[in-house]
Motif scaffolding. Structure first.
Motif, short mmCIF file in Angstrom:
data_model
loop_
_atom_site.label_atom_id
_atom_site.label_comp_id
_atom_site.label_asym_id
_atom_site.label_seq_id
_atom_site.Cartn_x
_atom_site.Cartn_y
_atom_site.Cartn_z
N VAL A 120 -7.84 12.50 28.51
CA VAL A 120 -6.53 11.85 28.49
C VAL A 120 -6.55 10.73 27.45
N GLY A 121 -5.60 10.79 26.50
CA GLY A 121 -5.54 9.79 25.44
C GLY A 121 -4.88 8.51 25.90
N VAL A 125 -1.39 11.45 27.34
CA VAL A 125 -1.26 12.89 27.14
C VAL A 125 -2.62 13.56 27.38
N PRO A 126 -2.69 14.55 28.28
CA PRO A 126 -3.94 15.25 28.53
C PRO A 126 -4.18 16.34 27.48
N THR A 127 -5.42 16.48 27.05
CA THR A 127 -5.80 17.54 26.13
C THR A 127 -7.08 18.19 26.63
N LEU A 128 -7.38 19.37 26.09
CA LEU A 128 -8.59 20.08 26.48
C LEU A 128 -9.79 19.42 25.82
N GLY A 129 -10.70 18.88 26.65
CA GLY A 129 -11.87 18.21 26.11
C GLY A 129 -12.94 19.20 25.69
N TYR A 160 3.09 21.10 29.73
CA TYR A 160 1.93 21.98 29.63
C TYR A 160 1.37 21.98 28.21
N SER A 161 0.10 22.37 28.11
CA SER A 161 -0.53 22.72 26.85
C SER A 161 -1.28 24.02 27.06
#
Length: 257
Positions: A120-121, A125-129, A160-161
């Motif tokens: 999470v930045g 915003v969550p992203t795939l680590g 979603y992403s």
């Protein structure tokens, strides 16, 4: 003046004191979410009552629209807040209530098993680590919400992403723009099954094998479930045009292709 009920379901309790001569606005409950900025897309529920508690407009929504188009000016107010507006009438007053829903998952954080992870930045915003090979359809709950369970035939508001599992490449995302309204029955099988029965407010990491996705690649989805769309009509005076209510191509079903 006081209200009760969970966010999205306001109920009038009482009105005490004098009715003001001019329109007044106040924050009944101050949320701890992100601040609404100008031109932002928000998710909100609206209702109105008389000062004696008579319902004029039943709670409607959630509605997806621009902050400036909401019945009350909510710019500068945080998500999770309940905002009130008193409108004096010839006899008594109309009280408008706006509940501002969160546009990110809210709930109990949990650890995800396996090597796939979420980062999470600073902007939330969550992203795939990190990714991992997809062996079978699986859903991990990174944040467990406290809302109602989602049914497989619901229309839901979400962020979603979508990533290619093998490379971790981002295919499509709604962040940071705005949530969308998704018909679960019209989306890919793996996403529908992965979301169904999760509680509203949750953040999910869903690993989807190709045969339950679009038939080409294994996918990983990060999904924030924000609200379930109600089928009730929205009063014309309170309705805002949504900026996006159709699912992106990446989430659509490939059945029949």
């Amino acid at each position: 003046m006081s209200f009760f009920g969970e966010l999205g379901n306001p109920h009038f309790r009482s009105f005490e004191g004098d009715i003001p001569d001019n329109r007044e606005e106040s924050i009944d409950v101050e949320g701890e979410g992100r601040e609404v900025v100008p031109d932002a897309t928000i998710l909100y529920t609206a209702a109105s009552f008389t000062d004696r508690g008579q319902v004029l407009v039943e709670p409607t929504g959630p509605v997806l629209g621009k902050a400036e188009d909401a019945p009350i000016d909510v710019v500068g107010i945080t998500e999770g807040s309940r905002v009130l507006q008193i409108n004096p009438q010839e006899t008594g007053a109309e009280i408008v209530v706006i509940d501002i829903h969160h546009t990110t998952a809210q709930g109990e954080e949990r650890e995800i098993a396996g090597t796939a992870s979420i980062t999470v930045g600073d902007d939330g915003v969550p992203t795939l680590g990190s990714s991992e090979p997809v062996e079978q359809l699986s859903t991990s709950i990174a944040i467990r919400g406290a809302g109602a369970q989602v049914a497989a035939d619901d229309h839901i508001y979400l962020q979603y992403s979508l990533y290619e599992a093998e490379t971790g490449e981002l295919i499509d995302t709604t962040w940071p723009a705005s949530p969308i309204l998704l018909d679960l029955e019209g989306t890919m099988e793996g996403l529908q099954t992965g979301i169904a029965e999760a509680p509203v407010g949750s953040r999910l990491l869903i690993q989807i094998p190709a045969h339950q996705a679009q038939g080409t690649d294994d996918l990983i989805a990060i999904v924030d479930i924000l609200a379930v769309h109600e089928d009730e009509d929205v009063d014309d005076d309170m309705e805002s045009e949504p900026t996006s209510t159709s699912e992106p191509t990446e989430l659509s079903s490939t059945e029949g292709e």
